[in-house]
Design a protein around this motif. Structure first.
Motif, PDB file in Angstrom:
ATOM      1  N   THR A 208       0.823  -1.207   0.000  1.00 38.13           N
ATOM      2  CA  THR A 208       0.000   0.000   0.000  1.00 38.13           C
ATOM      3  C   THR A 208       0.859   1.259   0.000  1.00 38.13           C
ATOM      4  OG1 THR A 208      -1.770  -1.171   1.150  1.00 38.13           O
ATOM      5  CG2 THR A 208      -1.797   1.223   1.297  1.00 38.13           C
ATOM      6  N   THR A 209       1.909   1.261   0.791  1.00 37.80           N
ATOM      7  CA  THR A 209       2.810   2.418   0.853  1.00 37.80           C
ATOM      8  C   THR A 209       3.516   2.632  -0.478  1.00 37.80           C
ATOM      9  OG1 THR A 209       3.160   2.082   3.217  1.00 37.80           O
ATOM     10  CG2 THR A 209       4.818   3.386   2.057  1.00 37.80           C
ATOM     11  N   LEU A 210       4.002   1.558  -1.101  1.00 37.61           N
ATOM     12  CA  LEU A 210       4.689   1.685  -2.390  1.00 37.61           C
ATOM     13  C   LEU A 210       3.741   2.166  -3.482  1.00 37.61           C
ATOM     14  CD1 LEU A 210       6.978  -1.439  -2.208  1.00 37.61           C
ATOM     15  CD2 LEU A 210       7.732   0.942  -2.284  1.00 37.61           C
ATOM     16  N   ALA A 211       2.509   1.667  -3.489  1.00 36.29           N
ATOM     17  CA  ALA A 211       1.537   2.099  -4.494  1.00 36.29           C
ATOM     18  C   ALA A 211       1.283   3.605  -4.399  1.00 36.29           C
ATOM     19  CB  ALA A 211       0.225   1.339  -4.324  1.00 36.29           C
ATOM     20  N   ALA A 212       1.322   4.122  -3.197  1.00 33.59           N
ATOM     21  CA  ALA A 212       1.044   5.556  -2.973  1.00 33.59           C
ATOM     22  C   ALA A 212       2.217   6.445  -3.377  1.00 33.59           C
ATOM     23  CB  ALA A 212       0.693   5.799  -1.507  1.00 33.59           C
ATOM     24  N   THR A 213       3.395   5.872  -3.682  1.00 34.07           N
ATOM     25  CA  THR A 213       4.548   6.696  -4.050  1.00 34.07           C
ATOM     26  C   THR A 213       4.446   7.227  -5.474  1.00 34.07           C
ATOM     27  OG1 THR A 213       5.926   4.837  -4.780  1.00 34.07           O
ATOM     28  CG2 THR A 213       6.076   5.483  -2.446  1.00 34.07           C
ATOM     29  N   GLY A 214       3.537   6.698  -6.249  1.00 36.95           N
ATOM     30  CA  GLY A 214       3.315   7.213  -7.603  1.00 36.95           C
ATOM     31  C   GLY A 214       4.370   6.798  -8.598  1.00 36.95           C
ATOM     32  N   PRO A 215       4.467   7.557  -9.693  1.00 39.20           N
ATOM     33  CA  PRO A 215       5.381   7.180 -10.785  1.00 39.20           C
ATOM     34  C   PRO A 215       6.853   7.257 -10.415  1.00 39.20           C
ATOM     35  CG  PRO A 215       4.149   9.187 -11.319  1.00 39.20           C
ATOM     36  CD  PRO A 215       3.730   8.744  -9.962  1.00 39.20           C
TER      37      PRO A 215
END
Length: 158
Positions: free
Chosen positions: A151-158
Motif C-alpha cells: 500500500t505504501t509503495l503504491a502511494a509513491t506514484g510514478p
C-alpha cells in the motif's frame, strides 16, 4: 501495521533508477535498483513505478498466503541485477510460522518479468543466504507487513 516484523521494502528516492530502493530485514539493509521494474514490458506490468512495486509485493503476498495451506518454501525477488538476483526465502514448516532469509541467486534479471516472476521462482536452486539478514514471524503477521508495504509503495506514484 505489524511493528514486530522487522521487514520493510521502500523507495528511498523517487528518481527511479539505481540505489532507489531499500530492503531492511532484521539489522541488514540492502540498497537496490528499480531499473528492471521500470523497463518491464510484460502485459501484467502496470503503469508507473509505484504501481509496479505494488504489483511485485502483490505477488509476494500471494505466495506467502499459499504457505498457510500446510507450509513450504517461497522465493520473493527484491533486487534485479544483470548477473544475479536477490530473493527472500520464506520457509514455513507448519503453515503458521515463517523464517524469512535474504540471499542471492545466479538467476539473471534480464530473463525475468518482475510483474510476473512466479514462473521463475521455482528455478531458485542456488540460494546463497546473506549472514544476519533473517527474521522470524507468523505467516499472518508477514502477510500483513507485505500488504502494508504494498500500500505504501503504491502511494509513491510514478
Amino acid at each position: 501495521m505489524p511493528a514486530n516484523v522487522a521487514l520493510h521494502f521502500d523507495r528511498v528516492s523517487t528518481r527511479g533508477d539505481h540505489n532507489d530502493l531499500r530492503l531492511r530485514i532484521g539489522p541488514h539493509h540492502h540498497k537496490c535498483d528499480s531499473y528492471y521494474l521500470a523497463i518491464d514490458e510484460s502485459p501484467t506490468a502496470p503503469g508507473g513505478l509505484g504501481s509496479r512495486l505494488a504489483r511485485l509485493l502483490e505477488q509476494w503476498g500471494a505466495q506467502v498466503t499459499k504457505l498457510t495451506d500446510g507450509g513450504g518454501t517461497a522465493y520473493l525477488p527484491y533486487d534485479f541485477s544483470d548477473q544475479c538476483t536477490a530473493w527472500l526465502r520464506v520457509s514455513s514448516p507448519d503453515g503458521q510460522t515463517a523464517e524469512v532469509q535474504a540471499g542471492w541467486s545466479s538467476i539473471e534479471a534480464w530473463g525475468i518479468c518482475p510483474s510476473d516472476y512466479l514462473s521463475t521462482a521455482p528455478d531458485v536452486v542456488d540460494f546463497d543466504p546473506i549472514a544476519g539478514a533473517r527474521v522470524e514471524s507468523s505467516l499472518i503477521e508477514l502477510t500483513a507487513r507485505i500488504d502494508a508495504n504494498r500500500t505504501t509503495l503504491a502511494a509513491t506514484g510514478p
